[in-house]
Motif scaffolding. Structure first.
Motif, PDB file in Angstrom:
ATOM      1  N   VAL A  50      18.124  26.578  15.685  1.00  0.00           N
ATOM      2  CA  VAL A  50      17.246  25.666  16.423  1.00  0.00           C
ATOM      3  C   VAL A  50      16.118  25.168  15.531  1.00  0.00           C
ATOM      4  O   VAL A  50      15.805  25.755  14.504  1.00  0.00           O
ATOM      5  CB  VAL A  50      16.639  26.351  17.672  1.00  0.00           C
ATOM      6  N   GLU A  51      15.530  24.074  15.962  1.00  0.00           N
ATOM      7  CA  GLU A  51      14.285  23.592  15.364  1.00  0.00           C
ATOM      8  C   GLU A  51      13.365  23.184  16.500  1.00  0.00           C
ATOM      9  O   GLU A  51      13.822  22.833  17.591  1.00  0.00           O
ATOM     10  CB  GLU A  51      14.530  22.443  14.388  1.00  0.00           C
ATOM     11  N   ASP A  52      12.075  23.273  16.262  1.00  0.00           N
ATOM     12  CA  ASP A  52      11.096  22.859  17.270  1.00  0.00           C
ATOM     13  C   ASP A  52      10.996  21.345  17.274  1.00  0.00           C
ATOM     14  O   ASP A  52      10.880  20.726  16.232  1.00  0.00           O
ATOM     15  CB  ASP A  52       9.720  23.456  16.972  1.00  0.00           C
ATOM     16  N   ALA A  56       9.689  21.763  22.518  1.00  0.00           N
ATOM     17  CA  ALA A  56      10.969  22.221  23.054  1.00  0.00           C
ATOM     18  C   ALA A  56      11.875  22.618  21.893  1.00  0.00           C
ATOM     19  O   ALA A  56      11.688  22.162  20.770  1.00  0.00           O
ATOM     20  CB  ALA A  56      11.630  21.123  23.871  1.00  0.00           C
ATOM     21  N   LEU A  57      12.848  23.455  22.174  1.00  0.00           N
ATOM     22  CA  LEU A  57      13.820  23.818  21.151  1.00  0.00           C
ATOM     23  C   LEU A  57      14.922  22.770  21.116  1.00  0.00           C
ATOM     24  O   LEU A  57      15.366  22.298  22.161  1.00  0.00           O
ATOM     25  CB  LEU A  57      14.437  25.182  21.459  1.00  0.00           C
ATOM     26  N   ARG A  58      15.355  22.427  19.917  1.00  0.00           N
ATOM     27  CA  ARG A  58      16.502  21.541  19.757  1.00  0.00           C
ATOM     28  C   ARG A  58      17.549  22.303  18.966  1.00  0.00           C
ATOM     29  O   ARG A  58      17.296  22.761  17.848  1.00  0.00           O
ATOM     30  CB  ARG A  58      16.118  20.267  19.004  1.00  0.00           C
TER      31      ARG A  58
END
Length: 67
Positions: A50-52, A56-58
């Motif tokens: 994930v990345e921020d 929100a998390l993506r």
């Protein structure tokens, strides 16, 4: 990070996973394709990256959890 597959639509190759705290997080076709999977069943344990993105998390990668 680990999660559990919650939903998956084979036509759009997108869906949602549940984090261990029960939070649903969606993933798109790009994240699914990055993992090299062909199918995902609800309840399967998966590994995600994930990345921020704006509070929100993506998800950027979904693959099966292996030992």
């Amino acid at each position: 990070m680990q999660a559990t597959a919650y939903t998956y639509d084979p036509e759009s190759r997108s869906g949602q996973v549940l984090l261990d705290d029960g939070t649903p997080v969606p993933f798109d076709a790009a994240a699914f394709d990055a993992g090299g999977l062909r199918l995902l069943r609800p309840g399967q344990r998966v590994r995600i990256e994930v990345e921020d993105a704006e509070d929100a998390l993506r998800i950027t990668l979904v693959t099966l959890q292996t030992l």
